[in-house]
Scaffold this active site. Structure first.
Site, PDB file in Angstrom:
ATOM      1  N   LYS A 232     100.278  49.340  39.917  1.00  0.00           N
ATOM      2  CA  LYS A 232     101.406  50.272  39.960  1.00  0.00           C
ATOM      3  C   LYS A 232     101.554  50.924  41.331  1.00  0.00           C
ATOM      4  O   LYS A 232     102.635  50.931  41.915  1.00  0.00           O
ATOM      5  CB  LYS A 232     101.237  51.342  38.878  1.00  0.00           C
ATOM      6  CG  LYS A 232     101.319  50.835  37.445  1.00  0.00           C
ATOM      7  CD  LYS A 232     101.211  51.994  36.460  1.00  0.00           C
ATOM      8  CE  LYS A 232     101.331  51.512  35.021  1.00  0.00           C
ATOM      9  NZ  LYS A 232     100.156  50.713  34.609  1.00  0.00           N
ATOM     10  N   VAL A 233     100.462  51.497  41.851  1.00  0.00           N
ATOM     11  CA  VAL A 233     100.545  52.186  43.138  1.00  0.00           C
ATOM     12  C   VAL A 233     100.803  51.192  44.262  1.00  0.00           C
ATOM     13  O   VAL A 233     101.653  51.426  45.130  1.00  0.00           O
ATOM     14  CB  VAL A 233      99.259  52.987  43.413  1.00  0.00           C
ATOM     15  CG1 VAL A 233      99.313  53.655  44.783  1.00  0.00           C
ATOM     16  CG2 VAL A 233      99.055  54.051  42.335  1.00  0.00           C
TER      17      VAL A 233
ATOM     18  N   ASP B  11      96.043  40.072  44.966  1.00  0.00           N
ATOM     19  CA  ASP B  11      95.596  40.541  43.652  1.00  0.00           C
ATOM     20  C   ASP B  11      95.615  39.333  42.740  1.00  0.00           C
ATOM     21  O   ASP B  11      96.686  38.857  42.366  1.00  0.00           O
ATOM     22  CB  ASP B  11      96.524  41.632  43.116  1.00  0.00           C
ATOM     23  CG  ASP B  11      95.970  42.287  41.849  1.00  0.00           C
ATOM     24  OD1 ASP B  11      95.286  41.582  41.080  1.00  0.00           O
ATOM     25  OD2 ASP B  11      96.233  43.476  41.618  1.00  0.00           O
TER      26      ASP B  11
ATOM     27  N   VAL C 106      93.815  55.163  49.850  1.00  0.00           N
ATOM     28  CA  VAL C 106      94.081  56.275  48.928  1.00  0.00           C
ATOM     29  C   VAL C 106      93.643  55.884  47.519  1.00  0.00           C
ATOM     30  O   VAL C 106      94.089  56.464  46.540  1.00  0.00           O
ATOM     31  CB  VAL C 106      95.575  56.686  48.931  1.00  0.00           C
ATOM     32  CG1 VAL C 106      95.989  57.227  50.275  1.00  0.00           C
ATOM     33  CG2 VAL C 106      96.467  55.519  48.505  1.00  0.00           C
ATOM     34  N   ALA C 107      92.747  54.892  47.425  1.00  0.00           N
ATOM     35  CA  ALA C 107      92.307  54.383  46.115  1.00  0.00           C
ATOM     36  C   ALA C 107      90.988  55.022  45.708  1.00  0.00           C
ATOM     37  O   ALA C 107      90.964  56.078  45.069  1.00  0.00           O
ATOM     38  CB  ALA C 107      92.199  52.861  46.163  1.00  0.00           C
ATOM     39  N   ARG C 108      89.873  54.394  46.052  1.00  0.00           N
ATOM     40  CA  ARG C 108      88.541  54.894  45.755  1.00  0.00           C
ATOM     41  C   ARG C 108      87.669  54.726  47.001  1.00  0.00           C
ATOM     42  O   ARG C 108      87.696  53.688  47.660  1.00  0.00           O
ATOM     43  CB  ARG C 108      87.921  54.132  44.572  1.00  0.00           C
ATOM     44  CG  ARG C 108      88.572  54.420  43.236  1.00  0.00           C
ATOM     45  CD  ARG C 108      88.215  55.815  42.740  1.00  0.00           C
ATOM     46  NE  ARG C 108      88.706  56.070  41.397  1.00  0.00           N
ATOM     47  CZ  ARG C 108      89.874  56.636  41.117  1.00  0.00           C
ATOM     48  NH1 ARG C 108      90.690  56.982  42.104  1.00  0.00           N
ATOM     49  NH2 ARG C 108      90.225  56.853  39.864  1.00  0.00           N
TER      50      ARG C 108
ATOM     51  N   GLU D 143      82.265  62.849  47.678  1.00  0.00           N
ATOM     52  CA  GLU D 143      83.265  63.876  47.939  1.00  0.00           C
ATOM     53  C   GLU D 143      82.747  65.248  47.534  1.00  0.00           C
ATOM     54  O   GLU D 143      82.255  65.404  46.407  1.00  0.00           O
ATOM     55  CB  GLU D 143      84.566  63.542  47.199  1.00  0.00           C
ATOM     56  CG  GLU D 143      85.197  62.252  47.679  1.00  0.00           C
ATOM     57  CD  GLU D 143      86.543  61.954  47.025  1.00  0.00           C
ATOM     58  OE1 GLU D 143      86.948  62.716  46.109  1.00  0.00           O
ATOM     59  OE2 GLU D 143      87.199  60.974  47.423  1.00  0.00           O
TER      60      GLU D 143
ATOM     61  N   HIS E 161      91.386  64.066  49.360  1.00  0.00           N
ATOM     62  CA  HIS E 161      91.756  63.496  48.058  1.00  0.00           C
ATOM     63  C   HIS E 161      93.025  64.158  47.509  1.00  0.00           C
ATOM     64  O   HIS E 161      93.034  64.755  46.431  1.00  0.00           O
ATOM     65  CB  HIS E 161      90.613  63.622  47.057  1.00  0.00           C
ATOM     66  CG  HIS E 161      90.656  62.583  45.977  1.00  0.00           C
ATOM     67  ND1 HIS E 161      89.529  62.081  45.380  1.00  0.00           N
ATOM     68  CD2 HIS E 161      91.696  61.938  45.384  1.00  0.00           C
ATOM     69  CE1 HIS E 161      89.859  61.178  44.472  1.00  0.00           C
ATOM     70  NE2 HIS E 161      91.173  61.081  44.458  1.00  0.00           N
ATOM     71  N   LEU E 162      94.119  63.988  48.260  1.00  0.00           N
ATOM     72  CA  LEU E 162      95.400  64.605  47.909  1.00  0.00           C
ATOM     73  C   LEU E 162      96.385  63.621  47.292  1.00  0.00           C
ATOM     74  O   LEU E 162      97.552  63.961  47.111  1.00  0.00           O
ATOM     75  CB  LEU E 162      96.037  65.226  49.171  1.00  0.00           C
ATOM     76  CG  LEU E 162      95.240  66.340  49.858  1.00  0.00           C
ATOM     77  CD1 LEU E 162      95.982  66.805  51.111  1.00  0.00           C
ATOM     78  CD2 LEU E 162      95.012  67.499  48.906  1.00  0.00           C
ATOM     79  N   GLY E 163      95.923  62.406  46.962  1.00  0.00           N
ATOM     80  CA  GLY E 163      96.839  61.369  46.494  1.00  0.00           C
ATOM     81  C   GLY E 163      97.761  61.795  45.372  1.00  0.00           C
ATOM     82  O   GLY E 163      98.940  61.455  45.349  1.00  0.00           O
ATOM     83  N   ALA E 164      97.246  62.538  44.403  1.00  0.00           N
ATOM     84  CA  ALA E 164      98.055  62.947  43.246  1.00  0.00           C
ATOM     85  C   ALA E 164      98.524  64.391  43.351  1.00  0.00           C
ATOM     86  O   ALA E 164      99.060  64.936  42.392  1.00  0.00           O
ATOM     87  CB  ALA E 164      97.250  62.767  41.966  1.00  0.00           C
TER      88      ALA E 164
END
EC number: 1.1.1.95
Length: 603
Positions: free
Chosen positions: A210-211, A230, A289-291, A320, A339-342
């Site tokens: 999705k992202v 993928d 911006v994943a893991r 983190e 960690h501001l992705g969301a």
């Protein structure tokens, strides 16, 4: 092996070009020779598959504990149907005390929901809601054991994460953070912060979920050429937005920018490392911006210092918050955010609504589309099928590890051999568990009876089922289960059937799942712990030679089986081990002259 095998959880070694060889010239193997060894002890925890419903009996509302800040819209939805207790910043001890009075718990990433939480609930806790995607902080095994459904909110923050990825990429390319700090320090160094343009550059999106898809859409709008890797992304979805799906190696070699959007699993941990950095175009720029764990952070520092990686922009880290003296964080060509992705107001409200709806639905006994552990089937069916459920998942997990990394699985055929009539054998749970075994090793999606078909369709995996009706008593539900993966490249040539498909077969013996066939070779080994499969020349002393190598490395062998075509011809040795052999140990096995190929599989 290709570099894409770095995305695989197994280690494979093959001699020459055996990987593409089929076994069509061989006749089916009629028998297997088995040697049993005592095991050091195995985990015998039995898991229950649950779908919850909450009823207080006296008509009163259930109680929902919200342990971390949740948007007002979500709180209002909860308050319409439940008593809501918003208690933030609790210690683990405080949570354990309070949980015994609650029917549901909602957390974000800051609250650890471990086994002690479920034990302290004394069976009252029915639903745990994770307001976000990752569920690393929830003990799923304990949740399932205690009959608690876990749901998450995987879609509401998709756009926010994609936007943050694009923002970091643009800020990195134009040195925004560094120039900002320079001006605030009283400097005016325009020439020092000359950037690069995005238009016309090639962006490789690693992980086209999705992202990743939303990042690709936005990058296309900026005039970038976008490619993606993928193995499970449907090609038609990529082509619809003008994205070419390529191999992992091609993505690394051709990209000017790389954006990571894959889950953190054993197969993707440190997928960007010294070896893969060396395959990249010099001057590549990386966004994550994943893991954090998908990048070997020490290797990234080395790649930056060597000039292989020109810049990096990171929102996530292995630990983190990272250490204050982190060489990576302090590197002058690295842009970082905490960690501001969301973290947008819109995403926070969306997550609050999504998780509130999922928790309320689950408490009402509805099938939760975002459930991440297994729902309940009837007790009678589950009791009878329990060992076959374990067999089904492990066959799927074993089969997908035999596929060479990057080739992707698009077609799976499941064959059930049984003396029971079709109407007397419900295979939905078995199909779901095979789907789970195929998908979970390369994904962060948790597959169960609720979402199995949806997840398979979403990833372009087509499953077909076939029944083989046997003569005899229908007392046992199944004789064998066979899983075949077609149109794939195998990392272990001997796993190919005569028609060129990766094929594994198993059965339940005395309640224990057994692997009984690999390709055209018959074996007999319990599906527990890990397995080493070796194709070898059948000659005296092979069992002792391999066993000695493992013994010298303190690797305990619990079972060994040898299947052969005929004496002194080719044979397959299947070795069950309780411990994970080192790379050096596996290398020694591969160097045995009679060993033609081997693969190590984690179950």
């Amino acid at each position: 092996m290709s570099a894409t095998a770095a995305a695989s959880s197994s280690i494979a070694v093959a001699t020459n070009s055996l990987r593409n060889v089929t076994l069509s010239s061989r006749s089916p193997l009629p028998s297997a020779i088995s040697v049993a060894f005592p095991s050091r002890g195995r985990n015998t925890l039995q898991r229950r598959l649950v779908l919850v419903s909450c009823s207080t009996g006296d008509g009163s509302k259930p109680t929902i504990l919200v342990a971390e800040k949740l948007g007002d819209a979500g709180i209002k939805l909860l308050e319409d149907v439940a008593n809501v207790d918003c208690s933030y910043n609790m210690t683990p001890e405080e949570l354990n005390i309070k949980i015994s009075l609650c029917d549901a718990l909602i957390v974000r990433s800051g609250t650890k929901v471990g086994r002690e939480v479920f034990e302290s609930s004394h069976g009252r806790l029915k639903v745990v809601g994770r307001a976000g995607v990752g569920i690393d902080n929830v003990d799923l095994s304990a949740a399932t054991e205690f009959g608690c459904l876990v749901v998450n909110a995987p879609t509401a923050n998709t756009i926010a994460a994609a936007e943050h990825g694009i923002a970091l990429m643009a800020a990195m390319a134009r040195n925004v953070a560094q120039a900002d700090a320079s001006v605030k320090a009283g400097e005016w160094k325009r020439n020092k912060y000359v950037g690069v343009s995005l238009v016309g550059k090639t962006l490789a999106v690693l992980g086209f979920g999705k992202v990743g898809t939303e990042v690709a859409r936005r990058a296309k709008g900026l005039g970038m050429r976008v490619i993606a890797h993928d193995p499970y992304a449907p090609a038609d979805r990529a082509h619809a937005i003008g994205v070419d799906l390529v191999s992992f190696d091609e993505a690394l070699a051709t990209a000017d920018f790389i954006s990571l959007h894959m889950p953190l699993t054993p197969t993707t941990s440190k997928i960007l490392n010294d070896e893969t950095f060396a395959k990249m175009k010099k001057g590549v720029r990386i966004v994550n911006v994943a893991r954090g764990g998908v990048i070997d952070e020490d290797a990234l520092v080395r790649a930056l210092d060597a000039g292989i990686v020109a810049q990096a922009a990171l929102d996530v880290f292995t630990k983190e918050p990272p250490a204050k003296d982190s060489k990576l964080v302090q590197h002058e060509r690295v842009t970082v955010t905490p960690h501001l992705g969301a973290s947008t107001m819109e995403a926070q409200e969306g997550v609050a609504i999504e998780i509130a709806e999922a928790v309320v639905g689950a408490l009402n006994g509805e099938l939760a589309a975002t459930a991440v552990n297994a729902p309940m089937v009837s007790a009678e069916v589950l009791t009878e099928l329990k060992p076959y459920v374990v067999l089904a998942e492990k066959l799927g997990r074993l089969a997908v590890q035999l596929v060479a990394g990057g080739s992707g699985v698009k077609n799976a055929k499941i064959t059930y051999a049984s003396a029971r009539a079709t109407d007397d054998l419900d295979t939905r749970l078995l199909r779901a568990m095979i789907t789970k075994g195929i998908i979970e090793p390369i994904s962060d999606v948790y597959v169960n009876l609720v979402n199995a078909d949806f997840t398979a369709k979403q990833r372009g995996l087509r499953l077909s089922e076939e029944r083989v009706l046997l003569d005899g008593s229908p007392e046992s539900p199944l004789e064998t289960i066979t899983v075949q993966l077609s149109n794939v490249e195998s990392k272990f040539a001997s796993s190919l059937s005569e028609s060129g498909e990766v094929k594994v077969e198993g059965k339940v013996k005395d309640g224990v799942p057994h692997l009984t066939k690999v390709g055209s070779f018959e074996v007999d080994v319990t599906l527990e712990g890990s397995i080493i499969l070796c194709r070898q020349v059948d000659q005296p002393g092979m069992i002792g030679t391999v066993g000695s190598i493992l013994g010298e490395s303190n690797v305990n062998v619990n079972f060994m089986s040898v299947g052969r075509i005929a004496p002194r011809k080719q044979a397959i040795m299947a070795i069950g081990v309780d411990d994970i052999p080192s790379k050096e140990t596996l290398k020694k096995i591969g160097e045995i002259p009679a060993v033609e190929e081997f693969v190590f599989l984690k179950l």
